[in-house]
Design an enzyme around this catalytic site. Sequence first.
Site, mmCIF file in Angstrom:
data_model
loop_
_atom_site.group_PDB
_atom_site.id
_atom_site.type_symbol
_atom_site.label_atom_id
_atom_site.label_comp_id
_atom_site.label_asym_id
_atom_site.label_seq_id
_atom_site.Cartn_x
_atom_site.Cartn_y
_atom_site.Cartn_z
ATOM 1 N N GLU A 100 0.823 -1.206 0.000
ATOM 2 C CA GLU A 100 0.000 0.000 0.000
ATOM 3 C C GLU A 100 0.858 1.258 0.000
ATOM 4 O O GLU A 100 0.636 2.186 -0.791
ATOM 5 C CB GLU A 100 -0.944 0.000 1.203
ATOM 6 C CG GLU A 100 -2.099 -0.979 1.086
ATOM 7 C CD GLU A 100 -3.118 -0.785 2.190
ATOM 8 O OE1 GLU A 100 -3.545 0.363 2.399
ATOM 9 O OE2 GLU A 100 -3.473 -1.787 2.847
ATOM 10 N N HIS A 131 -11.169 0.644 0.846
ATOM 11 C CA HIS A 131 -11.298 -0.576 1.640
ATOM 12 C C HIS A 131 -12.699 -1.192 1.577
ATOM 13 O O HIS A 131 -12.874 -2.345 1.989
ATOM 14 C CB HIS A 131 -10.987 -0.288 3.120
ATOM 15 C CG HIS A 131 -9.529 -0.123 3.426
ATOM 16 N ND1 HIS A 131 -8.910 1.105 3.485
ATOM 17 C CD2 HIS A 131 -8.568 -1.037 3.717
ATOM 18 C CE1 HIS A 131 -7.636 0.951 3.790
ATOM 19 N NE2 HIS A 131 -7.393 -0.336 3.935
#
Length: 287
Positions: free
Chosen positions: A150, A183
């Site tokens: 990420e 997410h």
Amino acid sequence: MKAQVQTTEIIQAYQRPLAFYTLATMIPWGLWFISGHISHLSPYSHEMKWITSILSFTGLLAPVLIAFWFILPNKTLREDFMRRFFNFKTLKPQYLLITVFLMLVSILAAQAISLLFGYPADQFQLRGSFSFSSGIFPVWVLLLLAPLLEELAWHSYGTDCLRSRFNLFTASVLFAFFWSLWHFPLSFIKDYYHSNLVESGLIYSVNFVVSLVPFVLIMNWLYYKTNRNMLLPIVFHISAGFFNEIFSTHPMSKVIQTGLLLVLSAFLVLTNRSLFFNRIFNPSTIN
């Protein structure tokens, strides 16, 4: 000082935020929604578990590949990436200590405060197992690999392409909003962390979204205070996942932790106004 002036100019070279964030959202979303659908099929075979895991991992990997796709053709951005990733000169002790231990201190403090409200003291015990599944991958691998991948996306291209258009405070809040949306499909993948979070109750799902705001503000404070050192956001993100997983923490303690981090991030913003609110990066904010 010359290098810091060059940093100001280089940030302006990250010029494709709309393209980056559109691709970094749509591709993982497509893969993760398919993965979520497969994870709820019955019977759920071993082959399906493999497919779910591979699709999920590919979605995690996609933003890194997109970031590199934008960076690699540009010599200036390539050199900037190498300078920031292999940068040990700006790892000042105070920032390194905060990076490694802040999330540990905050979760322990939150658990201690929760005792005042009647929550159990056994939160301080080490957890005997992980609180979620990660398909075919060991959870400890995901706790290391997910933050690494990420941050290789968010702090190689994603943060600076927003910073080229906005001040750091606005860029951080916008990114926290994007990150919460990014997410979202993970909450549909059976037994994954975000799916379990949704099942635990609305307050804990809302807390996850809110917690991203102070988390991003603190992480970006570390990032820019060390002249955009990419190693610190990676370590900070890993420490957050690790320390919030190893203890038998009651979910309400994580709500308290968010409150503590909000107070800290507000303090950092108020005491670093030039860093957070100047439209153009100011080299004098590095110390």
